[in-house]
Design a protein around this motif. Sequence first.
Motif, PDB file in Angstrom:
ATOM      1  N   CYS A   1       0.854  -1.178   0.000  1.00 26.33           N
ATOM      2  CA  CYS A   1       0.000   0.000   0.000  1.00 26.33           C
ATOM      3  C   CYS A   1       0.900   1.241   0.000  1.00 26.33           C
ATOM      4  O   CYS A   1       2.105   1.152   0.244  1.00 26.33           O
ATOM      5  N   GLU A   2       0.321   2.391  -0.253  1.00 23.98           N
ATOM      6  CA  GLU A   2       1.102   3.597  -0.530  1.00 23.98           C
ATOM      7  C   GLU A   2       2.080   3.951   0.584  1.00 23.98           C
ATOM      8  O   GLU A   2       3.240   4.285   0.328  1.00 23.98           O
ATOM      9  N   GLN A   3       1.623   3.842   1.843  1.00 27.17           N
ATOM     10  CA  GLN A   3       2.495   4.254   2.953  1.00 27.17           C
ATOM     11  C   GLN A   3       3.697   3.344   3.138  1.00 27.17           C
ATOM     12  O   GLN A   3       4.707   3.736   3.727  1.00 27.17           O
ATOM     13  N   GLU A   4       3.610   2.111   2.598  1.00 23.66           N
ATOM     14  CA  GLU A   4       4.727   1.176   2.734  1.00 23.66           C
ATOM     15  C   GLU A   4       5.854   1.458   1.744  1.00 23.66           C
ATOM     16  O   GLU A   4       6.981   0.997   1.925  1.00 23.66           O
ATOM     17  N   LEU A   5       5.571   2.231   0.698  1.00 27.99           N
ATOM     18  CA  LEU A   5       6.569   2.501  -0.329  1.00 27.99           C
ATOM     19  C   LEU A   5       7.737   3.335   0.191  1.00 27.99           C
ATOM     20  O   LEU A   5       8.850   3.248  -0.324  1.00 27.99           O
ATOM     21  N   SER A   6       7.490   4.146   1.209  1.00 24.74           N
ATOM     22  CA  SER A   6       8.525   5.058   1.701  1.00 24.74           C
ATOM     23  C   SER A   6       9.761   4.315   2.212  1.00 24.74           C
ATOM     24  O   SER A   6      10.873   4.844   2.163  1.00 24.74           O
ATOM     25  N   ARG A   7       9.590   3.087   2.674  1.00 31.28           N
ATOM     26  CA  ARG A   7      10.730   2.333   3.198  1.00 31.28           C
ATOM     27  C   ARG A   7      11.749   1.988   2.106  1.00 31.28           C
ATOM     28  O   ARG A   7      12.885   1.652   2.407  1.00 31.28           O
TER      29      ARG A   7
ATOM     30  N   GLU B   1      12.798   4.140  -0.124  1.00 36.12           N
ATOM     31  CA  GLU B   1      13.469   5.370  -0.575  1.00 36.12           C
ATOM     32  C   GLU B   1      14.938   5.339  -0.167  1.00 36.12           C
ATOM     33  O   GLU B   1      15.420   6.176   0.594  1.00 36.12           O
ATOM     34  N   ILE B   2      15.654   4.366  -0.687  1.00 35.99           N
ATOM     35  CA  ILE B   2      17.089   4.223  -0.458  1.00 35.99           C
ATOM     36  C   ILE B   2      17.757   3.954  -1.810  1.00 35.99           C
ATOM     37  O   ILE B   2      17.095   3.471  -2.740  1.00 35.99           O
ATOM     38  N   PRO B   3      19.043   4.296  -1.956  1.00 29.89           N
ATOM     39  CA  PRO B   3      19.711   4.195  -3.266  1.00 29.89           C
ATOM     40  C   PRO B   3      19.593   2.824  -3.933  1.00 29.89           C
ATOM     41  O   PRO B   3      19.508   2.737  -5.161  1.00 29.89           O
ATOM     42  N   GLU B   4      19.572   1.763  -3.131  1.00 26.07           N
ATOM     43  CA  GLU B   4      19.521   0.410  -3.696  1.00 26.07           C
ATOM     44  C   GLU B   4      18.281   0.181  -4.562  1.00 26.07           C
ATOM     45  O   GLU B   4      18.285  -0.666  -5.465  1.00 26.07           O
ATOM     46  N   PHE B   5      17.212   0.921  -4.288  1.00 26.80           N
ATOM     47  CA  PHE B   5      15.962   0.718  -5.030  1.00 26.80           C
ATOM     48  C   PHE B   5      15.618   1.885  -5.941  1.00 26.80           C
ATOM     49  O   PHE B   5      14.518   1.932  -6.496  1.00 26.80           O
ATOM     50  N   ASP B   6      16.553   2.826  -6.145  1.00 21.61           N
ATOM     51  CA  ASP B   6      16.301   3.966  -7.037  1.00 21.61           C
ATOM     52  C   ASP B   6      15.985   3.558  -8.470  1.00 21.61           C
ATOM     53  O   ASP B   6      15.129   4.162  -9.113  1.00 21.61           O
ATOM     54  N   PRO B   7      16.668   2.533  -9.035  1.00 19.63           N
ATOM     55  CA  PRO B   7      16.389   2.193 -10.438  1.00 19.63           C
ATOM     56  C   PRO B   7      15.057   1.470 -10.651  1.00 19.63           C
ATOM     57  O   PRO B   7      14.698   1.163 -11.792  1.00 19.63           O
ATOM     58  N   TYR B   8      14.339   1.169  -9.584  1.00 24.20           N
ATOM     59  CA  TYR B   8      13.102   0.401  -9.697  1.00 24.20           C
ATOM     60  C   TYR B   8      11.923   1.320 -10.046  1.00 24.20           C
ATOM     61  O   TYR B   8      11.741   2.373  -9.429  1.00 24.20           O
ATOM     62  N   LEU B   9      11.140   0.892 -11.037  1.00 24.22           N
ATOM     63  CA  LEU B   9       9.922   1.613 -11.396  1.00 24.22           C
ATOM     64  C   LEU B   9       8.829   1.307 -10.378  1.00 24.22           C
ATOM     65  O   LEU B   9       8.556   0.150 -10.073  1.00 24.22           O
TER      66      LEU B   9
END
Length: 383
Positions: free
Chosen positions: A155-161, A163-171
Amino acid sequence: MTPLYSYQIYSSASQLPENWNDLAIATIFLSKEYLAILEKSAPANMSCHFIGLFENETLVGIALSQFVDLNQLESFGERDQCIKSSIRNVVFKNFCSHILLIGNNTLTGQNAFVISEKSNQTEVLKTLKKAVLALKDIFKNKGKKVHICGLKDFCEQELSRFEIPEFDPYLRFSTQPNMIFTVRDEWKTEEDYVAALSKKYRDQYKRARKKATGLVKRQLSLDEIIAQEEVIYDLYFHVAKSAPFNTFFLPKNHFAVFKKQLQDNFLFYGYFENDKLIGFNTLIKNGSDLDTYFLGYDDSIQREKMLYLNMLYDMIGYAIKEQFSSIIFARTALEIKSSVGAKPLKMYGMMRHDNKFINSRLNFFFRYLEPEIKWTERHPFQD
């Protein structure tokens, strides 16, 4: 002393740490018992691995990974026969056929991982990313290059976790919502639910129940599921192949393995006409939630008897009687689920393509290839 984070990848539920279920208490879908089901009866084109995440020697996170090989499917679904579907199928076969997923492709909802609240969540997620890279190498060594890595469903609020460089390239993307039915505290019987409906939807309920006259519904035991395995699979497959898009088909023994492993936490209801099985649905008890699972039916009888709608009402009646707090109706058939009172919860996923060019344009490809679902939300209650 700085904590040391590590991961361990397991290919069998029997290898899992003794205290694995201490973290899986939040969801049955990461428990040893459920993971053993995946090990024994996952779809033929799916390989499952289980990931333990450690802080020093302490287990602080558990995760499920599924590798899906779309090349093993004869069809992605037969409902939408059009040029766009044909293009989509070619693209998936050639550029997206090997998918490594953190999450569960057979379910809707956050069943990807659990991380201890006492741990450093960011460090644990970084370690999970390392495990994903290790899994890619495992499959590469087997001659299967991973095209897409993904995580689902949040859900939307879980996406904030993330927000780290390792997952930047992920759409980040969103597809169909998860349909959630909330059982109200004041409902003690199915009649209380019916009384809360507006006249239009009470009439729909009465019409559906009248249409189902003559059908017999009963819960099937393990022996009965095994005895009816061929019929059950035919009913399931009829519904599954009519979906707009499929990434797997269940094996024939799936429901029997489920019942044997989860016992009373797995409910299999058969619908009979003149002693002939013409439909079924399945439910999974998951704490205070009741998760709907796969179903099947004879389409000609389904329409005549309004069988699918009656199944939804039966699930609601059971949830009220047994005092569950909500029913997870999952995706598909959004409008009819809305008509019985389920509300949409927007779900998000994340994915990255291994090809940098494709990954930089992944948003365009995804929007073009993802089947669009248009539907109208219904509001069946009087208030």
